[in-house]
Design a protein around this motif. Structure first.
Motif, PDB file in Angstrom:
ATOM      1  N   ILE A   2       0.835  -1.203   0.000  1.00 60.70           N
ATOM      2  CA  ILE A   2       0.000   0.000   0.000  1.00 60.70           C
ATOM      3  C   ILE A   2       0.869   1.252   0.000  1.00 60.70           C
ATOM      4  CG2 ILE A   2      -1.589   1.386   1.405  1.00 60.70           C
ATOM      5  CD1 ILE A   2      -2.850  -1.188   2.350  1.00 60.70           C
ATOM      6  N   ILE A   3       0.472   2.228  -0.811  1.00 60.31           N
ATOM      7  CA  ILE A   3       1.045   3.573  -0.771  1.00 60.31           C
ATOM      8  C   ILE A   3      -0.100   4.517  -0.419  1.00 60.31           C
ATOM      9  CG2 ILE A   3       2.125   5.403  -2.139  1.00 60.31           C
ATOM     10  CD1 ILE A   3       3.398   3.181  -3.822  1.00 60.31           C
ATOM     11  N   THR A   4       0.178   5.499   0.437  1.00 59.62           N
ATOM     12  CA  THR A   4      -0.864   6.443   0.825  1.00 59.62           C
ATOM     13  C   THR A   4      -0.442   7.873   0.530  1.00 59.62           C
ATOM     14  OG1 THR A   4      -0.034   6.535   3.102  1.00 59.62           O
ATOM     15  CG2 THR A   4      -1.783   4.942   2.646  1.00 59.62           C
ATOM     16  N   SER A   5      -1.438   8.721   0.415  1.00 59.86           N
ATOM     17  CA  SER A   5      -1.225  10.154   0.242  1.00 59.86           C
ATOM     18  C   SER A   5      -1.146  10.813   1.609  1.00 59.86           C
ATOM     19  CB  SER A   5      -2.397  10.748  -0.550  1.00 59.86           C
ATOM     20  OG  SER A   5      -2.607  12.101  -0.231  1.00 59.86           O
ATOM     21  N   PRO A   6      -0.070  11.521   1.924  1.00 58.87           N
ATOM     22  CA  PRO A   6       0.003  12.201   3.226  1.00 58.87           C
ATOM     23  C   PRO A   6      -1.163  13.161   3.448  1.00 58.87           C
ATOM     24  CG  PRO A   6       2.161  12.151   2.198  1.00 58.87           C
ATOM     25  CD  PRO A   6       1.194  11.651   1.171  1.00 58.87           C
ATOM     26  N   LEU A   7      -1.554  13.868   2.407  1.00 57.77           N
ATOM     27  CA  LEU A   7      -2.636  14.847   2.546  1.00 57.77           C
ATOM     28  C   LEU A   7      -3.969  14.148   2.818  1.00 57.77           C
ATOM     29  CD1 LEU A   7      -2.953  17.952   2.349  1.00 57.77           C
ATOM     30  CD2 LEU A   7      -3.573  17.630  -0.043  1.00 57.77           C
ATOM     31  N   LEU A   8      -4.264  13.129   2.040  1.00 60.74           N
ATOM     32  CA  LEU A   8      -5.512  12.396   2.244  1.00 60.74           C
ATOM     33  C   LEU A   8      -5.455  11.569   3.518  1.00 60.74           C
ATOM     34  CD1 LEU A   8      -8.236  12.021   0.855  1.00 60.74           C
ATOM     35  CD2 LEU A   8      -7.255  10.101  -0.413  1.00 60.74           C
ATOM     36  N   GLY A   9      -4.271  11.095   3.856  1.00 60.57           N
ATOM     37  CA  GLY A   9      -4.112  10.323   5.076  1.00 60.57           C
ATOM     38  C   GLY A   9      -4.377  11.130   6.332  1.00 60.57           C
ATOM     39  N   ALA A  10      -4.249  12.448   6.239  1.00 57.60           N
ATOM     40  CA  ALA A  10      -4.513  13.312   7.387  1.00 57.60           C
ATOM     41  C   ALA A  10      -5.993  13.630   7.544  1.00 57.60           C
ATOM     42  CB  ALA A  10      -3.722  14.611   7.252  1.00 57.60           C
ATOM     43  N   ALA A  11      -6.817  13.235   6.580  1.00 56.26           N
ATOM     44  CA  ALA A  11      -8.255  13.508   6.641  1.00 56.26           C
ATOM     45  C   ALA A  11      -8.900  12.589   7.669  1.00 56.26           C
ATOM     46  CB  ALA A  11      -8.900  13.300   5.275  1.00 56.26           C
ATOM     47  N   PRO A  12      -9.604  13.133   8.659  1.00 53.84           N
ATOM     48  CA  PRO A  12     -10.195  12.286   9.705  1.00 53.84           C
ATOM     49  C   PRO A  12     -11.353  11.446   9.183  1.00 53.84           C
ATOM     50  CG  PRO A  12     -10.900  14.576   9.968  1.00 53.84           C
ATOM     51  CD  PRO A  12      -9.868  14.571   8.894  1.00 53.84           C
TER      52      PRO A  12
END
Length: 257
Positions: A2-12
């Motif tokens: 899995i790779i994640t987006s830091p920006l989207l990953g910060a979305a609660p």
């Protein structure tokens, strides 16, 4: 895997994944995590790969949803699980239902995941050149707003796709874009071969999102063509392979948020 987006990953209240080929059971040209129900891979192996992807996002396999993609601007709204045989024909999915993982299938085209955490509305779009040009990104945002989102709050992540150094196209392709808007010439660079150009699909997607008034954009910047962690339709074509695997990149609202 899995790779994640830091920006989207910060979305609660939101979980997402851009999956690589790692962690799957498929073999040969499909080796790894092939999720392509439209491929000629063993259906049992594809089902197991999709089960693993669903588990990674914390949902049951029947809650891991994709559409029958047709390179269109059409969007499906997911309110409950649908059977694989009755998948809508569309190129994006939007939902406000917690626990439904919605995904975009890709093997060079652009997967874009969207979230308005405040409104608890999410989206997943498949944007190849045709969908991006004909408005699938704008249609996704319009549909999200009908479910209560505000595009000025929406965060979007652009996942792994074929990038400009790898995406050679003919002059007729360029003409199609510049006929729609002469300013689109900015997304083409000179190619080594006469009569060809290099297309910046990622930049074009970003521009369309910015023009649509989206809140924030994260681009992973990954090129699927040279990166063997990813399936690539163009790489398969250049190798004269008979078929290729597909990824599903997905997002889900937490049920307990």
């Amino acid at each position: 895997m899995i790779i994640t987006s830091p920006l989207l990953g910060a979305a609660p209240g939101v979980r997402h994944a851009f999956f690589t080929r790692e962690g799957g059971v498929s073999e040969g040209i499909y080796a790894g995590l092939n999720a392509g129900v439209g491929s000629n891979d063993d259906p049992a192996k594809v089902a197991e790969n999709r089960r693993r992807m669903a588990a990674a996002l914390g949902v049951a396999p029947e809650h891991f949803l994709t559409v029958h993609q047709v390179h269109s601007p059409d969007v499906a709204v997911a309110e409950s699980p649908w059977a694989a045989a009755s998948r809508p024909r569309a190129d994006a999915i939007v939902t406000c239902t917690p626990g439904l993982a919605i995904g975009a299938s890709a093997a060079d085209c652009g997967p874009i995941l969207f979230a308005d955490p405040a409104a608890r509305v999410i989206g997943a779009a498949h944007a190849g050149w045709k969908g991006a040009l004909t408005g699938v990104l704008e249609s996704t945002l319009d549909t999200m707003e009908r479910l209560g989102a505000d595009r000025s709050r929406v965060v979007a992540a652009i996942g792994p796709l074929i990038r400009q150094p790898s995406y050679e196209v003919g002059d007729e392709f360029v003409a199609r874009f510049t006929a729609a808007d002469p300013a689109y010439a900015a997304f083409f660079a000179a190619a080594e071969r006469a009569g060809h150009a290099m297309f910046d699909l990622g930049g074009f997607i970003r521009m369309r999102l910015q023009t649509a008034g989206i809140g924030a954009i994260d681009d992973l910047g990954i090129d699927t063509y040279p990166d063997e962690r990813f399936f690539s339709y163009r790489r398969t074509t250049h190798r004269n392979e008979p078929d290729y695997g597909r990824h599903v990149h997905a997002i889900v609202l937490d049920a307990d948020a």
